[in-house]
Design a protein around this motif. Structure first.
Motif, PDB file in Angstrom:
ATOM      1  N   LYS A   1       0.840  -1.196   0.000  1.00 58.95           N
ATOM      2  CA  LYS A   1       0.000   0.000   0.000  1.00 58.95           C
ATOM      3  C   LYS A   1       0.886   1.261   0.000  1.00 58.95           C
ATOM      4  O   LYS A   1       1.405   1.665   1.036  1.00 58.95           O
ATOM      5  CB  LYS A   1      -0.877  -0.018   1.255  1.00 58.95           C
ATOM      6  CG  LYS A   1      -1.994   1.006   1.234  1.00 58.95           C
ATOM      7  CD  LYS A   1      -2.828   0.846   2.498  1.00 58.95           C
ATOM      8  CE  LYS A   1      -3.586   2.105   2.839  1.00 58.95           C
ATOM      9  NZ  LYS A   1      -3.917   2.135   4.264  1.00 58.95           N
TER      10      LYS A   1
ATOM     11  N   GLU B   1       1.771   5.123  -0.013  1.00 55.02           N
ATOM     12  CA  GLU B   1       1.187   6.438   0.306  1.00 55.02           C
ATOM     13  C   GLU B   1       2.291   7.465   0.100  1.00 55.02           C
ATOM     14  O   GLU B   1       2.961   7.898   1.046  1.00 55.02           O
ATOM     15  CB  GLU B   1       0.695   6.462   1.756  1.00 55.02           C
ATOM     16  CG  GLU B   1      -0.533   5.606   1.983  1.00 55.02           C
ATOM     17  CD  GLU B   1      -1.036   5.647   3.415  1.00 55.02           C
ATOM     18  OE1 GLU B   1      -0.533   6.480   4.199  1.00 55.02           O
ATOM     19  OE2 GLU B   1      -1.929   4.837   3.733  1.00 55.02           O
TER      20      GLU B   1
ATOM     21  N   THR C   1      -0.798  -6.501   5.164  1.00 55.41           N
ATOM     22  CA  THR C   1      -0.548  -5.307   4.355  1.00 55.41           C
ATOM     23  C   THR C   1       0.786  -4.674   4.770  1.00 55.41           C
ATOM     24  O   THR C   1       1.112  -4.629   5.960  1.00 55.41           O
ATOM     25  CB  THR C   1      -1.662  -4.270   4.572  1.00 55.41           C
ATOM     26  OG1 THR C   1      -2.905  -4.909   4.361  1.00 55.41           O
ATOM     27  CG2 THR C   1      -1.508  -3.079   3.620  1.00 55.41           C
TER      28      THR C   1
ATOM     29  N   THR D   1       2.602  -1.019   4.315  1.00 57.97           N
ATOM     30  CA  THR D   1       2.371   0.349   3.854  1.00 57.97           C
ATOM     31  C   THR D   1       3.711   1.078   3.770  1.00 57.97           C
ATOM     32  O   THR D   1       4.511   1.020   4.712  1.00 57.97           O
ATOM     33  CB  THR D   1       1.456   1.104   4.841  1.00 57.97           C
ATOM     34  OG1 THR D   1       0.308   0.288   5.079  1.00 57.97           O
ATOM     35  CG2 THR D   1       1.042   2.464   4.294  1.00 57.97           C
TER      36      THR D   1
ATOM     37  N   ARG E   1       5.022   4.853   3.339  1.00 62.22           N
ATOM     38  CA  ARG E   1       4.561   6.240   3.347  1.00 62.22           C
ATOM     39  C   ARG E   1       5.787   7.150   3.246  1.00 62.22           C
ATOM     40  O   ARG E   1       6.765   6.954   3.975  1.00 62.22           O
ATOM     41  CB  ARG E   1       3.827   6.496   4.671  1.00 62.22           C
ATOM     42  CG  ARG E   1       2.811   7.608   4.625  1.00 62.22           C
ATOM     43  CD  ARG E   1       2.059   7.675   5.949  1.00 62.22           C
ATOM     44  NE  ARG E   1       1.337   6.450   6.213  1.00 62.22           N
ATOM     45  CZ  ARG E   1       1.280   5.844   7.406  1.00 62.22           C
ATOM     46  NH1 ARG E   1       1.924   6.349   8.431  1.00 62.22           N
ATOM     47  NH2 ARG E   1       0.613   4.736   7.570  1.00 62.22           N
TER      48      ARG E   1
END
Lengths: 663, 124
Positions: free
Chosen positions: A541, A543, A577, A579, A581
């Motif tokens: 994911k 970001e 998941t 992530t 960022r």
């Protein structure tokens, strides 16, 4: 009025005029008073007695006439008596009148007395006549005109006297008016003179004085070239202007002298910096000798090192040939009589007996010449490094300021030599460490290479076997070959990571800092980790917030991202998941890698960045790893002056946050 | 039959590569140093040469550069085997004229597929 005239003289003049006017006024007033007095005296002492005497004469004669007439007409002897009394009184009265009279009135009085005498002669005849007779009556009528003539004369004199009195009063009055006018005029003149003197004085003092004050004010705010004009204004103001100018000159001279000292002080400070900046003892000494000769002003500068200062030149001179020529004797003289902090100035010998130049030293000075000699101890730390000697062939003597500044330079030289020696030792150490470091890197490189060659064979042959290139393998054999393959891979990774860590730790890892977009790097890393994530059924994911530029080594940052993402994917079970960022906060680029993985047990989080550390739960679950990944990350982040932090909950996930400065 | 020259000072790796290439239907000449590689390349004119970078005497890069400089062997396909992954080594290989490189430890399967890709590209 000449502009140069003194205010004092002007004032004296003005006051003189004033006094003169006041005196004139007084004189006028006094004159008027005297005149007035005279008039009054004339009136009271002469005119009025004359008038009285005249009136008395008339009265006496009138009494005589009335008595005689009454006697003649009535025969009353009493009346004749009153005539007789009057006749006696007349003699007194007429004498009094004559006595009072002055020459100019005498004629008029004589006329009157003549008339009276005529009457008296006639009266004496009448007296003899028989009263109440016709003769008597005739006499009475004859006597009347004679008396009238006297009366007329008397009245005329009285009128003359009255006229004179009036005249005198008129004159007095006129004099009074004139005097008043004169006094008023003089007073006005005095007032005008006083005002004029005041105005002129004020103007002639105030204006030039204001000029002088303005000059003082201008100087105070920094216009140091301002001078008062000593050619205008009265003498006193010129004197003040002159005094102010002399003060200004004096102040300027003082300032110039102070500026010279300050400049010298600044030069000495700069010299100190330069001396201390040198990393070699010889350079520091050379800088000090040259600097002292130019800054302080010396014909000879000699540095003698104390015995036992190994690695230093025993003697250094401003000009090398001097050390063997004119300074030879001094260069060979022992300077140990000078101790740490000591100073000796030949033109101002210290009174204390603590410092005493040796005889050899004094002879050596004499050999150089008669000029003043300044000797200062050079100290580095606690020890006395040597003696610095400054000599001028011919004056001027060393001033206290020069001595002080030389001491400062000597202190700087001491520190400089001390530092340079420390630095030389340090350099030596650094060189040796560098050699060790290079040896280590070479060793690591060789070891890694030497390990890789056998590993290539093992991995290659295992692959051949597993690919059944050498014939079919049965399942138990395949499982065993898989174990060999997995451990070969692990060994390979271990070698790569060790080599990388060794390189980035020793700094020989080529750091090529340049502007890097961390978001672009993150996208590449996500692409690279994609297959592994797919295989582990972990969702990625991203970001990523816009391009995030920073100055860094892109390869190292890529490794950081790869190591973190690899760890996250590796420790996250299927369905989880990861992530990534990237964003900017507080002027730093933040990179956050968060997973929903197995987490790290709290007691082990501290040791996370230690080499070869592996979390117990990772070992239990047989998740492969070298234990070097995070150590590499930590080293790279440190190399970039960044910070790294980890938050983890066992069984819930781990979040690694990296903050990197943009420069 | 396509001839491939394999030069590596490690006999095990040489045999491994030779075994895999022969299995893939290529004729293999194995040599153990740079000098031999150069001689074989000139005399046998192979289509492709697999050269290990670090060999005693002439290195793989030296051999590569010399082959490229010689008119007779300038068109030969060359794959370098390198133990170092540092950029400068790779650049050195390419500036010497290599067509591809494979870092050690390598997968024999991958090496063969790279060789076949190169061969098919030149044939096409």
């Amino acid at each position: 009025m000449r502009p140069s005239r003194s205010v004092g003289r002007l004032l004296t003049g003005a006051f003189g005029v004033l006094v003169l006017l006041i005196v004139c006024s007084g004189v006028a007033e006094t004159t008027a008073l005297v005149m007035q007095h005279r008039v009054v005296r004339e009136l009271s002492a002469y005119v009025q007695p004359l008038e009285l005497a005249n009136a008395e004469l008339r009265s006496v004669l009138g009494d005589a006439q009335r008595g005689l007439r009454g006697y003649l007409l009535t025969g009353d002897s009493q009346l004749l008596d009153s005539y007789q009394v009057a006749r006696t009184a007349y003699t007194t009265s007429s004498r009094a009148l004559t006595g009072l009279a002055r020459a100019d009135e005498r004629a008029s009085i004589n006329d009157q007395l003549d008339r009276a005498d005529i009457w008296w002669q006639h009266a004496e005849q009448q007296r003899l006549a028989v009263p109440r007779s016709d003769t008597a009556a005739a006499y009475v009528s004859q006597g009347r005109p004679l008396f009238e003539a006297f009366a007329a004369e008397n009245t005329q004199f009285d009128a003359a006297l009255a006229g004179r009195a009036a005249n005198l009063q008129k004159r007095s009055s006129r004099l009074s008016t004139v005097t008043t006018a004169v006094v008023v005029a003089l007073t006005l003149l005095a007032a005008v003179t006083a005002v004029l003197a005041a105005v002129v004085t004020t103007r002639r003092i105030t204006l030039p004085l204001a000029g002088v004050v303005a000059v003082i004010d201008r100087r105070r705010v920094g216009a140091l070239n301002s001078r008062a004009d000593a050619t205008v204004g009265p003498t006193e103001i010129r004197a003040v202007a002159q005094a102010v100018n002399e003060l200004a000159e004096e102040a300027d001279r003082t300032r110039v002298a102070e500026a010279a000292v300050a400049r010298q002080r600044g030069e000495v400070r700069a010299l100190g910096y330069r001396i201390r900046a040198h990393l070699k003892v010889e350079d520091a000494v050379r800088e000090a000798l040259d600097g002292l000769s130019t800054t302080i002003g010396a014909d000879h500068v000699l540095l003698r090192m104390a015995p036992g200062q190994t690695g230093l030149p025993p003697v250094a001179s401003l000009r090398d040939e001097h050390a063997h020529g004119v300074l030879k004797e001094l260069a060979e003289a022992d300077a140990t009589w000078l101790r740490t902090g000591d100073v000796w100035v030949t033109n101002d010998p210290a009174p204390t007996g603590e410092v005493e130049p040796s005889e050899a030293e004094r002879r050596a000075w004499a050999a150089v010449g008669d000029g003043p000699v300044l000797t200062v101890a050079v100290s580095g730390g606690e020890e006395c490094l040597g003696a610095l000697t400054l000599i001028r062939d011919t004056g001027p003597d060393w001033t206290p300021v020069e001595v002080r500044l030389t001491e400062v330079v000597a202190a700087d030289l001491g520190r400089g030599v001390h530092l340079a020696r420390l630095y030389e030792r340090e350099q030596h150490l650094v060189a040796r460490l560098q050699e060790l470091d290079n040896a280590k890197t070479d060793f690591m490189s060789t070891v890694s290479h030497e390990l890789r060659t056998p590993l290539t064979s093992i991995a290659g042959y295992v692959e051949l076997l597993l690919d059944a290139d050498a014939g079919e393998v049965d399942p138990p054999q395949r499982r065993m070959l898989d174990v060999i393959a997995r451990n070969t891979r692990r060994l390979r990774e271990l070698i790569e990571d060790m080599l990388t860590l060794s390189k980035i730790e020793t700094g020989s890892f080529k750091t090529a800092r340049r502007p890097v977009d961390l978001v672009a790097l993150a996208e590449q890393a996500l692409t690279a980790i994609g297959p592994a994530a797919d295989k582990g059924e972990v969702r990625l994911k991203p970001e990523l917030d816009g391009p995030q530029e920073l100055t860094a080594d892109p390869e190292q940052l890529e490794r950081v991202l790869m190591n973190l993402l690899t760890n996250a994917v590796k420790f996250t079970p299927a369905g989880g998941t990861v992530t990534l960022r990237v964003y900017r906060a507080d002027g730093e680029v933040n990179v956050v890698v968060a997973d929903t993985g197995i987490g790290i047990p709290p007691p082990e989080q501290e040791a996370l960045f230690t080499r070869f550390f592996r979390a117990t739960n990772a070992i239990h679950q047989a998740i492969p790893g070298t234990g070097l990944g995070l150590a590499i990350v930590r080293t790279i982040v440190d190399n970039h002056s960044g910070r790294i932090s980890v938050e983890s909950t066992e069984g819930a996930g781990t979040t690694v946050t990296i903050r990197l400065p943009t420069r | 039959m396509t001839v491939v020259l394999v030069a590596d000072d490690d006999a095990d790796i040489r045999d491994l590569v030779a075994f895999k290439l022969e299995q893939a239907g290529l004729e293999v000449i194995s040599v153990e140093d740079g000098q031999a590689a150069l001689e074989q390349a000139r005399s046998r004119q192979p289509t492709l040469a697999v050269l290990d970078v670090s060999m005693p005497g002439l290195s793989g890069i030296d051999v590569c550069r010399m082959l490229r400089a010689d008119q007779a062997t300038a068109g030969m396909l060359i794959i370098m085997l390198t133990a170092r992954v540092q950029e400068q080594d790779v650049e050195g290989g390419f500036s010497a004229g290599a067509d591809d490189y494979v870092t050690k430890p390598f997968s024999p399967r991958e090496l063969v597929s790279r060789i076949q890709a190169l061969l098919s590209r030149t044939r096409a």
